[in-house]
Scaffold this motif. Structure first.
Motif, PDB file in Angstrom:
ATOM      1  N   HIS A  39       4.040   0.308  -7.084  1.00 42.60           N
ATOM      2  CA  HIS A  39       4.894  -0.555  -6.257  1.00 42.60           C
ATOM      3  C   HIS A  39       6.285  -0.704  -6.878  1.00 42.60           C
ATOM      4  CE1 HIS A  39       2.266  -2.037  -3.047  1.00 42.60           C
ATOM      5  NE2 HIS A  39       1.276  -1.935  -3.916  1.00 42.60           N
ATOM      6  N   VAL A  91       5.360  -5.702  -1.514  1.00 43.09           N
ATOM      7  CA  VAL A  91       4.238  -6.637  -1.497  1.00 43.09           C
ATOM      8  C   VAL A  91       3.174  -6.028  -2.403  1.00 43.09           C
ATOM      9  CG1 VAL A  91       2.482  -7.781  -0.084  1.00 43.09           C
ATOM     10  CG2 VAL A  91       4.748  -7.317   0.888  1.00 43.09           C
ATOM     11  N   ILE A 134       1.315   2.698  -0.664  1.00 38.24           N
ATOM     12  CA  ILE A 134       0.610   2.828  -1.943  1.00 38.24           C
ATOM     13  C   ILE A 134      -0.896   2.897  -1.652  1.00 38.24           C
ATOM     14  CG2 ILE A 134       0.214   1.781  -4.214  1.00 38.24           C
ATOM     15  CD1 ILE A 134       3.173   2.666  -3.695  1.00 38.24           C
ATOM     16  N   GLU A 164       2.998   5.599  12.347  1.00 41.02           N
ATOM     17  CA  GLU A 164       2.248   4.669  11.484  1.00 41.02           C
ATOM     18  C   GLU A 164       2.045   3.362  12.228  1.00 41.02           C
ATOM     19  OE1 GLU A 164       4.480   3.451   7.973  1.00 41.02           O
ATOM     20  OE2 GLU A 164       6.357   3.480   9.058  1.00 41.02           O
ATOM     21  N   GLY A 165       1.656   2.301  11.533  1.00 39.32           N
ATOM     22  CA  GLY A 165       1.523   0.997  12.157  1.00 39.32           C
ATOM     23  C   GLY A 165       2.798   0.187  11.936  1.00 39.32           C
ATOM     24  N   ARG A 202      -2.144   4.147   1.022  1.00 39.82           N
ATOM     25  CA  ARG A 202      -2.318   5.514   1.554  1.00 39.82           C
ATOM     26  C   ARG A 202      -2.582   6.498   0.411  1.00 39.82           C
ATOM     27  NH1 ARG A 202       0.907   9.968   2.210  1.00 39.82           N
ATOM     28  NH2 ARG A 202       0.736  11.146   4.155  1.00 39.82           N
ATOM     29  N   TYR A 214      12.190  -4.572  -0.417  1.00 36.46           N
ATOM     30  CA  TYR A 214      11.127  -5.484  -0.847  1.00 36.46           C
ATOM     31  C   TYR A 214       9.855  -4.733  -1.189  1.00 36.46           C
ATOM     32  CZ  TYR A 214       8.515  -5.059   3.563  1.00 36.46           C
ATOM     33  OH  TYR A 214       7.769  -4.582   4.614  1.00 36.46           O
ATOM     34  N   LYS A 274      11.623   0.919   1.962  1.00 35.60           N
ATOM     35  CA  LYS A 274      10.990  -0.370   2.280  1.00 35.60           C
ATOM     36  C   LYS A 274      12.102  -1.416   2.390  1.00 35.60           C
ATOM     37  CE  LYS A 274       6.645  -2.761   1.258  1.00 35.60           C
ATOM     38  NZ  LYS A 274       6.132  -2.788   2.609  1.00 35.60           N
ATOM     39  N   ASN A 284       9.826  -3.318  13.505  1.00 43.65           N
ATOM     40  CA  ASN A 284       8.426  -3.571  13.151  1.00 43.65           C
ATOM     41  C   ASN A 284       7.963  -4.907  13.738  1.00 43.65           C
ATOM     42  OD1 ASN A 284      10.044  -2.155  11.028  1.00 43.65           O
ATOM     43  ND2 ASN A 284       8.030  -1.659  10.254  1.00 43.65           N
ATOM     44  N   SER A 314       1.623  -0.953   8.485  1.00 44.29           N
ATOM     45  CA  SER A 314       0.467  -0.249   7.899  1.00 44.29           C
ATOM     46  C   SER A 314       0.607   1.249   8.142  1.00 44.29           C
ATOM     47  CB  SER A 314      -0.822  -0.739   8.568  1.00 44.29           C
ATOM     48  OG  SER A 314      -0.781  -0.483   9.960  1.00 44.29           O
ATOM     49  N   ASN A 315      -0.216   2.030   7.468  1.00 48.40           N
ATOM     50  CA  ASN A 315      -0.326   3.465   7.767  1.00 48.40           C
ATOM     51  C   ASN A 315      -1.547   3.687   8.657  1.00 48.40           C
ATOM     52  OD1 ASN A 315       0.895   3.725   4.560  1.00 48.40           O
ATOM     53  ND2 ASN A 315       1.912   4.818   6.221  1.00 48.40           N
ATOM     54  N   SER A 358      -4.219   1.116   7.029  1.00 50.38           N
ATOM     55  CA  SER A 358      -4.256   0.620   5.647  1.00 50.38           C
ATOM     56  C   SER A 358      -2.960  -0.061   5.273  1.00 50.38           C
ATOM     57  CB  SER A 358      -4.488   1.784   4.674  1.00 50.38           C
ATOM     58  OG  SER A 358      -3.306   2.539   4.505  1.00 50.38           O
ATOM     59  N   SER A 359      -3.079  -1.063   4.419  1.00 46.55           N
ATOM     60  CA  SER A 359      -1.912  -1.667   3.774  1.00 46.55           C
ATOM     61  C   SER A 359      -2.392  -2.450   2.564  1.00 46.55           C
ATOM     62  CB  SER A 359      -1.146  -2.590   4.722  1.00 46.55           C
ATOM     63  OG  SER A 359      -1.760  -3.851   4.790  1.00 46.55           O
ATOM     64  N   THR A 360      -1.438  -2.870   1.765  1.00 46.28           N
ATOM     65  CA  THR A 360      -1.741  -3.614   0.548  1.00 46.28           C
ATOM     66  C   THR A 360      -2.590  -4.845   0.842  1.00 46.28           C
ATOM     67  OG1 THR A 360       0.234  -2.830  -0.536  1.00 46.28           O
ATOM     68  CG2 THR A 360      -0.580  -4.964  -1.265  1.00 46.28           C
ATOM     69  N   THR A 361      -2.228  -5.592   1.858  1.00 47.06           N
ATOM     70  CA  THR A 361      -2.961  -6.832   2.137  1.00 47.06           C
ATOM     71  C   THR A 361      -4.194  -6.567   3.002  1.00 47.06           C
ATOM     72  OG1 THR A 361      -1.241  -7.203   3.771  1.00 47.06           O
ATOM     73  CG2 THR A 361      -1.194  -8.586   1.823  1.00 47.06           C
TER      74      THR A 361
HETATM   75  N1  PDD Z   1       3.648  -3.482   4.665  1.00 43.86           N
HETATM   76  N2  PDD Z   1       4.022   1.154   6.709  1.00 43.86           N
HETATM   77  C1  PDD Z   1       4.743   0.036   6.914  1.00 43.86           C
HETATM   78  C2  PDD Z   1       5.785   0.045   7.980  1.00 43.86           C
HETATM   79  C3  PDD Z   1       4.507  -1.114   6.134  1.00 43.86           C
HETATM   80  O1  PDD Z   1       5.242  -2.219   6.333  1.00 43.86           O
HETATM   81  C4  PDD Z   1       3.473  -1.085   5.162  1.00 43.86           C
HETATM   82  C5  PDD Z   1       3.164  -2.264   4.288  1.00 43.86           C
HETATM   83  C6  PDD Z   1       2.743   0.108   4.995  1.00 43.86           C
HETATM   84  C7  PDD Z   1       1.639   0.221   3.971  1.00 43.86           C
HETATM   85  O2  PDD Z   1       2.167   0.289   2.665  1.00 43.86           O
HETATM   86  P1  PDD Z   1       1.348  -0.245   1.411  1.00 43.86           P
HETATM   87  O3  PDD Z   1       0.026   0.416   1.434  1.00 43.86           O
HETATM   88  O4  PDD Z   1       2.165   0.173   0.243  1.00 43.86           O
HETATM   89  O5  PDD Z   1       1.236  -1.751   1.539  1.00 43.86           O
HETATM   90  C8  PDD Z   1       3.054   1.202   5.783  1.00 43.86           C
HETATM   91  C9  PDD Z   1       3.568  -4.643   3.802  1.00 43.86           C
HETATM   92  C10 PDD Z   1       2.185  -4.966   3.338  1.00 43.86           C
HETATM   93  C11 PDD Z   1       4.280  -5.805   4.481  1.00 43.86           C
HETATM   94  O6  PDD Z   1       5.369  -5.586   4.980  1.00 43.86           O
HETATM   95  O7  PDD Z   1       3.761  -6.937   4.456  1.00 43.86           O
END
Ligand code: PDD
Length: 283
Positions: A48, A34, A205, A178-179, A207, A32, A146, A153, A182-183, A240-243
């Motif tokens: 992405h 996001v 992304i 990481e989170g 990151r 997937y 992904k 998680n 998130s990173n 950090s993350s996309t959202t």
């Molecule tokens: N998660 N690491 C993990 C485990 C993630 O699930 C995510 C993003 C990231 C950050 O990646 P990016 O900057 O590309 O969003 C790192 C998305 C947002 C989610 O599962 O909702």
């Protein structure tokens, strides 16, 4: 009513008919992405979509569209739903087939589902910061994919939420990875540390954009894992993350990081990140 993408068609949400034997549903056998939408347009869409195709390759799943066609499908979906500030969620599963662990033979078409949602930017958390909890990282060894398999998680995020925390800081023994979605980054002695983009993390992304921002603002980067042992030696910590974009982490396991307030490098990075969004939106 919201319009969703189901394989090649845009349909009304109620018309979707997911099979009980979809391999995504039964095995989490899929991938997937996001993607953020700012002012009606996708941000870092190419990155992405490239990562989605890379994830597909890594699990030997074939997406039967060119990346340009795929991009257009996402574009049409956003337009149909008139999204302004939000996100696109898209997933691709290995398709529908009688339940057996090995891949269907002969192979079947993958199933693509995508929908959009209005998602406000987390301005309060961006300004005030959030708290986090350390949680052992018990996920598999291909976190670079992904994948739809997010149980590790999900359990980590819940453990953090149970303690009133926004995010889990995952660690394998002493090594911070990481989170949960998130990173993670720390600043120590004017240097930014973050786990290298190996199989132990998803190379976000956001990151990648942040590492560019570091160069712009003159913050040296060392892509080296932080350790739990020296966690509180960091003056700043953020995720950090996309959202979520860039969120300062001001407390971990109820103990403050640095002054317990968002740090100055983190604030500078947020400003540099914001400038990039504005530039992309105006382009
Ligand atoms: N998660 N690491 C993990 C485990 C993630 O699930 C995510 C993003 C990231 C950050 O990646 P990016 O900057 O590309 O969003 C790192 C998305 C947002 C989610 O599962 O909702």
């Amino acid at each position: 009513m919201s319009i969703i993408l189901w394989n090649n068609q845009l349909i009304n949400e109620e018309e979707i008919n997911i099979s009980k034997e979809d391999r995504g549903y039964q095995f989490g056998d899929g991938i997937y992405e996001v993607i953020r939408v700012y002012d009606g347009s996708m941000y870092t869409a190419k990155e992405h979509i490239d990562r989605l195709y890379e994830s597909a390759d890594k699990i030997r799943l074939i997406i039967p569209h060119t990346k340009d066609v795929f991009h257009k499908m996402m574009y049409d979906l956003i337009e149909a739903n008139e999204v302004v500030t939000g996100q696109v969620y898209v997933q691709v599963t290995r398709g529908v087939s009688a339940r057996q662990h090995q891949f269907p033979s002969p192979s079947v078409e993958c199933v693509i589902t995508a929908y959009t949602k209005e998602v406000a930017r987390p301005v309060t958390q961006m300004a005030n910061g959030v708290s986090a909890k350390t949680v052992e990282d018990v996920r598999w060894l291909r976190c670079d994919i992904k994948s739809l398999n997010l149980l590790g998680n999900v359990l980590a995020k819940q453990e953090a939420h149970d303690e009133g925390c926004f995010e889990a800081v995952l660690h394998r023994g002493d090594v911070i990875t990481e989170g949960s979605s998130s990173n993670m980054y720390g600043v120590r002695g004017g240097v930014l540390y973050t786990h290298p983009a190996t199989n132990y993390i998803l190379n976000g992304i956001t990151r990648r954009v942040i590492l560019e921002c570091c160069e712009e603002i003159g913050l040296p980067v060392v892509e080296e894992a932080m350790s739990l042992t020296n966690l509180y030696d960091h003056e700043e910590f953020f995720m950090s993350s996309t959202t979520a974009e860039i969120l300062p982490i001001i407390m971990i396991d109820r103990k403050p990081i640095g002054t317990g307030l968002p740090g100055s490098w983190t604030t500078k990075l947020q400003a540099a990140f914001e400038a990039k969004i504005n530039k992309a939106v105006l382009a």
